[in-house]
Design an enzyme around this catalytic site. Structure first.
Site, mmCIF file in Angstrom:
data_model
loop_
_atom_site.group_PDB
_atom_site.id
_atom_site.type_symbol
_atom_site.label_atom_id
_atom_site.label_comp_id
_atom_site.label_asym_id
_atom_site.label_seq_id
_atom_site.Cartn_x
_atom_site.Cartn_y
_atom_site.Cartn_z
ATOM 1 N N HIS A 116 0.828 -1.204 0.000
ATOM 2 C CA HIS A 116 0.000 0.000 0.000
ATOM 3 C C HIS A 116 0.860 1.252 0.000
ATOM 4 O O HIS A 116 2.011 1.252 0.449
ATOM 5 C CB HIS A 116 -0.959 0.008 1.202
ATOM 6 N N CYS A 135 2.643 -4.551 6.951
ATOM 7 C CA CYS A 135 2.394 -4.341 5.527
ATOM 8 C C CYS A 135 3.672 -3.881 4.827
ATOM 9 O O CYS A 135 4.675 -3.549 5.457
ATOM 10 C CB CYS A 135 1.307 -3.292 5.330
#
Length: 242
Positions: free
Chosen positions: A198, A212
């Protein structure tokens, strides 16, 4: 007004011309020392050369800003140069004769994403060719406990902030800003449970996420159009703090 471009000349074996005699290209860099905030034709040359090699420096506008810096970092890491905002002799040398990124999975699918935790880069292969190389910031490895408002009430979340190694596949995604219980994710593409690629406003030179794989915003803007659902994602390595 004409703009600066990578200067490429072709030499041939024995000095002969013609298609059969063309040798690898020769690239001539401008060799001007550049620092963050620099402007001009040398910066534009740098941006175009990085884009040509699969990095994402942003628009070739001759302005050395954050997107170009992240691409410079990725390029330096692939080429064995300690990442810095200064573009000087070693980086210009490498731009003339660049290395290819290390292949992590020799028998991988032609279209796949490889995350190198040691170097903190992600490489996207499409049909066997490198299509994108980007600087990333993965899980910090530091245990955390945080309190956040989630599903209408204050909740406490704890974890190890790691990005697990292994072989995964892309699953679901969201467009724009997606709110999770640990923060905001831009254009997330999930590949291992709640772990996703992301965009983030902060993508430092060290692992800093909850798990992440953060990447620059301009990369996250284009990645959904390049990385489909069910694509293998291979995560390898381990970051060593100095």
């Amino acid at each position: 007004m004409r703009t600066a471009s990578p200067t490429v000349t072709h030499t041939s074996a024995g000095g002969r011309s013609g298609p059969a005699a063309i040798a690898p290209e020769t690239v001539t860099a401008p060799r001007k020392t550049l620092r963050l905030g620099a402007k001009g034709k040398a910066v534009q040359w740098l941006q175009r050369r990085l884009a040509q090699l699969g990095y994402r420096p942003g628009k070739a506008d001759g302005r050395y800003g954050g997107a170009t810096l992240a691409a410079v970092w990725a390029f330096q890491k692939v080429n064995g140069i300690r990442p810095t905002s200064t573009v000087a002799r070693r980086t210009w040398d490498a731009l003339e004769t660049p290395r290819s990124p290390q292949v992590l999975v020799r028998n991988g699918r032609p279209t796949r994403a490889e995350v190198n935790l040691t170097k903190q880069i992600m490489v996207l292969y499409v049909d066997g060719e490198v299509k994108l190389i980007t600087h990333v910031s993965s899980g910090s490895g530091v245990p955390y406990c945080e309190t956040a408002a989630w599903q209408g009430k204050q909740q406490r979340f704890c974890g190890s902030a790691t990005t697990p190694t292994g072989d995964f596949k892309t699953t679901w995604r969201a467009r724009g800003w997606h709110r999770s219980y640990l923060g905001q994710l831009y254009n997330p593409i999930f590949f291992n449970g709640g772990i996703a690629f992301h965009g983030a406003l902060s993508v430092p030179l060290y692992p800093a996420s909850h798990g992440c794989v953060r990447m620059p915003m301009n990369v996250a803007e284009v990645l959904p159009g390049m990385l489909g659902k069910g694509v293998p994602v291979h995560v390898r390595g381990r970051f060593k703090r100095l």
